[in-house]
Structure formats: C-alpha cells, structure tokens
Scaffold this motif. Structure first.
Motif, short mmCIF file in Angstrom:
data_model
loop_
_atom_site.label_atom_id
_atom_site.label_comp_id
_atom_site.label_asym_id
_atom_site.label_seq_id
_atom_site.Cartn_x
_atom_site.Cartn_y
_atom_site.Cartn_z
N ARG A 71 0.73 -1.13 0.03
CA ARG A 71 0.06 -0.01 0.10
C ARG A 71 0.93 1.23 0.02
NH1 ARG A 71 -4.46 -0.86 3.97
NH2 ARG A 71 -5.18 -2.02 2.23
N GLU A 72 1.78 1.29 0.84
CA GLU A 72 2.66 2.47 0.81
C GLU A 72 3.51 2.54 -0.76
OE1 GLU A 72 2.38 4.85 3.36
OE2 GLU A 72 1.25 3.59 4.17
N GLY A 73 3.85 1.58 -1.07
CA GLY A 73 4.70 1.75 -2.09
C GLY A 73 3.56 2.35 -3.35
N CYS A 74 2.43 1.95 -3.30
CA CYS A 74 1.50 2.53 -4.38
C CYS A 74 1.09 3.68 -4.13
CB CYS A 74 -0.01 1.61 -4.24
SG CYS A 74 0.35 -0.04 -4.87
N LEU A 75 1.05 4.18 -2.81
CA LEU A 75 0.93 5.60 -2.56
C LEU A 75 1.86 6.55 -3.11
CD1 LEU A 75 -0.86 5.17 0.88
CD2 LEU A 75 -1.87 6.08 -0.92
N LEU A 114 -7.73 -1.66 -4.65
CA LEU A 114 -8.32 -0.63 -3.78
C LEU A 114 -6.91 0.21 -3.48
CD1 LEU A 114 -10.06 0.74 -1.59
CD2 LEU A 114 -9.38 -0.86 0.09
N ASN A 115 -5.56 -0.53 -3.35
CA ASN A 115 -4.53 0.44 -3.00
C ASN A 115 -4.26 1.35 -4.26
OD1 ASN A 115 -4.14 -1.00 -0.84
ND2 ASN A 115 -2.40 -2.54 -1.72
N LEU A 116 -4.41 0.87 -5.59
CA LEU A 116 -4.46 1.61 -6.62
C LEU A 116 -5.41 2.84 -6.59
CD1 LEU A 116 -3.03 -0.76 -9.16
CD2 LEU A 116 -1.63 0.95 -8.08
N LEU A 117 -6.42 2.48 -6.55
CA LEU A 117 -7.82 3.38 -6.50
C LEU A 117 -7.38 4.68 -5.57
CD1 LEU A 117 -10.86 1.19 -6.78
CD2 LEU A 117 -10.34 2.86 -8.32
N GLU A 118 -7.25 4.32 -4.48
CA GLU A 118 -6.98 5.21 -3.20
C GLU A 118 -5.88 6.08 -3.55
OE1 GLU A 118 -9.23 6.48 -1.36
OE2 GLU A 118 -7.90 7.68 -0.26
N SER A 119 -4.76 5.39 -4.24
CA SER A 119 -3.53 6.30 -4.42
C SER A 119 -4.03 7.37 -5.55
CB SER A 119 -2.29 5.29 -4.93
OG SER A 119 -2.13 4.34 -3.90
N THR A 120 -4.82 6.55 -6.52
CA THR A 120 -5.19 7.79 -7.52
C THR A 120 -6.16 8.77 -7.10
OG1 THR A 120 -5.18 5.78 -9.02
CG2 THR A 120 -6.50 7.66 -9.96
N ARG A 121 -7.04 8.47 -6.20
CA ARG A 121 -7.83 9.55 -5.67
C ARG A 121 -7.11 10.64 -4.94
NH1 ARG A 121 -10.99 11.22 -1.08
NH2 ARG A 121 -10.20 9.59 0.20
N ARG A 122 -6.05 10.22 -4.23
CA ARG A 122 -5.22 11.10 -3.63
C ARG A 122 -4.37 12.18 -4.39
NH1 ARG A 122 -3.62 8.28 2.12
NH2 ARG A 122 -5.32 7.05 2.51
N PHE A 123 -3.69 11.46 -5.30
CA PHE A 123 -2.74 12.05 -6.08
C PHE A 123 -2.81 12.31 -7.76
CE2 PHE A 123 -0.71 9.74 -2.53
CZ PHE A 123 -0.33 10.76 -1.78
N ALA A 124 -4.13 11.64 -8.25
CA ALA A 124 -4.32 12.02 -9.54
C ALA A 124 -5.87 12.01 -9.98
CB ALA A 124 -3.45 11.20 -10.57
N PRO A 125 -6.82 12.62 -9.16
CA PRO A 125 -8.06 12.33 -9.17
C PRO A 125 -8.83 12.72 -10.55
CG PRO A 125 -7.53 14.33 -7.64
CD PRO A 125 -6.26 13.74 -8.14
N LEU A 199 -14.54 9.72 -9.62
CA LEU A 199 -13.31 9.39 -10.44
C LEU A 199 -13.95 8.81 -11.62
CD1 LEU A 199 -11.85 10.18 -7.79
CD2 LEU A 199 -10.55 8.01 -8.35
N PRO A 200 -13.12 9.25 -12.90
CA PRO A 200 -13.40 8.77 -13.96
C PRO A 200 -12.82 7.37 -14.32
CG PRO A 200 -11.51 10.31 -14.41
CD PRO A 200 -12.09 10.07 -12.81
N THR A 201 -13.53 6.41 -13.61
CA THR A 201 -13.23 4.95 -13.87
C THR A 201 -14.10 4.23 -14.73
OG1 THR A 201 -14.99 4.49 -12.08
CG2 THR A 201 -12.56 5.16 -11.16
#
Ligand SMILES: NC(=O)c1ccc[n+]([C@@H]2O[C@H](COP(=O)([O-])OP(=O)(O)OC[C@H]3O[C@@H](n4cnc5c(N)ncnc54)[C@H](O)[C@@H]3O)[C@@H](O)[C@H]2O)c1
Length: 351
Positions: A71-75, A114-125, A199-201
């Motif tokens: 998770r940390e790595g994805c973020l 989920l790790n990739l989705l949440e990382s996207t929401r935080r840094f590239a929404p 998010l555009p998913t």
C-alpha cells in the motif's frame, strides 16, 4: 502529468500491449510489475522476458518493481509519477488457481485494486482509471441460459442473447470461483470510486483476451496454451462440455485501442463487456481446427469428462454498449488473424 500513463501488470499480456500502444502515441510510460505471474504459475508463467523487451525497445518506458499489495509503495509511486491515466491490469488471473492461493488471490485482486484506486484519488483524481475486470464476475449464471447443441459448439437458444451477454446481466447469486469473487470485489470498488468520488473509472469485463505475447499456461490463456501444445506436439486436456464450450477472443491490441478511446473521453463508474463478440467466438474443438490450419500439425488432445468448476458452457460478449459509447472503436483483428499471430509468436519464442 500530460501524456504520462501508469500501467500495472506491465509485463503481462494486456499490460505490455498497452505500454507499447501508448508509447507509440508518444506517451511517457510507467510500468508496475514484480513478475508475480511466475509465483502463481511457476517458470512457465514468467514474464521477465516481456519486461526486458519493453525496456530494450521503448525509450520512454520506466519499470517499477512494485507489488501492488504494498500500500505505501502504491501511494508513494502515484505521488511521484502523478500520471494522466492509470491502466490496471495486474492480477492473479486464473479461475482455477485461486482456490489453492486464496489469500494471494484476494490480496492482489481486491486489495491491490483498492491500493491503486485510493492512491489515484489522493494524487491524480482527474486521471482516468481503467480496470481490467472479467466475465467471471457473472459467475456461472450464463450457464442457466437455454442453449442449443450444434455440431461443434453450444449456442444460445434464447433470442434475448442473440448478441451475447450484456452488462445488465446479474453478477449476484451464482458460483464465481474464488477468483471471480475477488474480481467482483475489485469491479464493484472501481465502480464505487466512480459513483461515490466521481473519479473517471471503468471496468472492462474481459472474455478471452489474447495475442502473440500471451504466456499461456494450462490454467490461464486457453487459446495461447492450446496453440503452444499444438506446436510442441503436446496433448491438450479438454475438460467437459464435449469440447463444445464457446469463448470469445479479442486481440490485446483491440483492448488497448478501446482503453485509448475511454481515456480520451472518460465517463464515471462505467462497465463494459469486452471480448471478441460473436464474430470472434469459437469452441475448443473449433480452435483445434484453426490451430491445425495455421500450423499444419494435427492437435493431440485427451478428454476429461468433468468440466472445470463454474466454467462457462457458452459465453460471448455483447459489444453493442462499447460500440455505441465509442463509435470509432470496433474489433479490428479477426479470429484467424489472432491464431496466425499466436502461431508466429510461439514459433519465435519456443524455437
Ligand atoms: N487474458 C484473459 O483472457 C483475461 C480475461 C478476462 C480478464 N482478464 C483480466 O485482464 C487483466 C490482465 O490479464 P493478463 O492476461 O494480461 O494477465 P497476465 O498474467 O499476463 O499479466 C498480469 C501481470 O501482472 C503481474 N502481477 C500480478 N500480481 C502482481 C502484483 N501483486 N504486483 C505487481 N504485479 C503483479 C504479473 O506478474 C503479470 O505480469 C487481469 O486483471 C485479468 O484478470 C484477462
């Protein structure tokens, strides 16, 4: 951020195709892969060769050796790269393998997504997020559709399915396999990030996705594996349904073309069934004939009476929603094109 794409599972079949596709368009490409496929399937599933090829041939490609369960790595990666688009293809992809490795399966397919989705929401929404889902989210419910038996294949008897299975088909109350269930969790979460967070998913529920770069193994990638058996004179094991089970096959290039259309004009929380459709469908028996036609070698096979648990008897995708939302897209490679390319691909790799 402009023209920068992040692709998980970049050494795999779909991931590598999407890497090349966007690179050819002039994009900067970031790939995530840790060769987990070799852990899932052993040396036959190794995808390092593909990673090395991408690194050797694509100057704007950067490989990130990351496990999407980290998770940390994805973020951290999303924070650093801040891509303009994310294409998530990393997965434990086998229906049959999942039961033996259920923690790895769920942690990769559901939690990794989920790790990739949440990382996207935080840094590239604002960046489109395309998720490779699967037709196994429908479980074995397609097997309840009335069928007719033809000489070499099963087909739908019920005229409601004349064009195949649409996205409105129920994903509920059927047997999915452990893999299908972990993919349902990911699929619903990707939709939720679209509907809840805007998010555009989108989820692309794949039929049989294939091509010359597929590292097909018995438990995943039927057409690629079948052709490999043919070329090596090895016996292919047919599991049940008289060998007349129907699959719809789409070349990875046509998947990449659709992903590009979506990224250019994204929507929120969409779902598409992506496969070869009726036009690119075949039964396993019919696939033998096609392989023989291109290789010139008779297919050796044995028949196991029992079908694989929850295996579809007849499945082909209804492509009408894809075509109506993205009218410039359609299938560009026919089934014979695909078989011919897989034969050439294995010949180049195996011999
Ligand atoms: N190929 C098909 O017929 C098919 C059909 C329906 C859906 N899909 C879906 O499409 C997607 C791509 O499938 P594919 O055929 O390209 O699979 P693939 O196995 O060829 O590629 C997946 C890649 O992801 C990598 N990977 C796996 N777990 C990882 C992890 N924890 N961290 C980082 N990398 C990891 C693997 O090493 C592999 O290179 C998957 O989600 C799959 O479920 C595929």
């Amino acid at each position: 951020m402009k023209n920068k794409v992040l692709i998980s599972g970049s050494s795999g079949l779909i991931g590598s195709e999407v890497c090349r596709y966007f690179h050819d368009l002039g994009w900067e490409v970031h790939g995530i892969d840790n060769n987990q496929r070799a852990v899932f399937f052993g040396p036959q599933g190794d995808t390092r060769w593909n990673q090395k090829r991408l690194e050797a041939t694509l100057p704007r490609f950067t490989h990130h050796e990351l496990d999407i369960r980290n998770r940390e790595g994805c973020l951290e990666l999303l924070k650093t790269v801040r891509p303009a688009a994310i294409v998530h293809t990393a997965a434990q992809p086998s229906h049959d393998r999942a039961a033996a490795i259920c923690f790895d399966d769920f942690d990769t397919n559901a939690v990794g997504t989920l790790n990739l989705l949440e990382s996207t929401r935080r840094f590239a929404p604002e960046s489109p997020f395309v998720h490779m889902s699967t037709n196994k989210v429908y479980g074995d419910a397609p097997n309840r559709i009335a069928l007719k038996e033809l000489a070499t294949r099963w087909d739908y008897e019920d005229p409601a399915y004349e064009h195949g299975i649409a996205e409105t088909f129920s994903i509920d109350q059927s047997k999915h396999s452990i893999f299908g269930a972990s993919k349902v969790a990911a699929d619903v979460m990707v939709q939720e990030y679209g509907r809840y967070f805007s998010l555009p998913t989108c989820c692309l529920r794949g039929g049989c996705l294939t091509g010359p770069d597929h590292s097909g193994v018995e438990l995943h990638g039927f057409l690629s594996y079948l052709i490999k058996c043919n070329l090596e004179g090895k016996e292919y094991r047919l599991f049940g349904y008289k060998g007349k089970q129907v699959r719809d096959n789409i070349h990875a290039h046509d998947v990449a073309r659709f992903i590009h259309e979506f990224i250019a004009a994204p929507r929120c929380g969409e779902v598409y069934n992506i496969g070869g459709g009726k036009g690119n469908s075949c039964s396993v028996l019919e696939a033998f004939k096609l392989a023989e036609q291109f290789s010139g070698t008779p297919q050796k096979y044995s028949y196991v009476d029992e079908n694989r648990i929850g295996d579809h008897i007849c499945y082909y995708s209804d492509l009408r929603k894809m075509r109506s939302h993205y009218p410039k897209w359609d299938i560009s490679l026919t089934l014979p094109d695909i078989v011919s390319q897989i034969v050439q691909g294995w010949n180049a790799r195996v011999k």
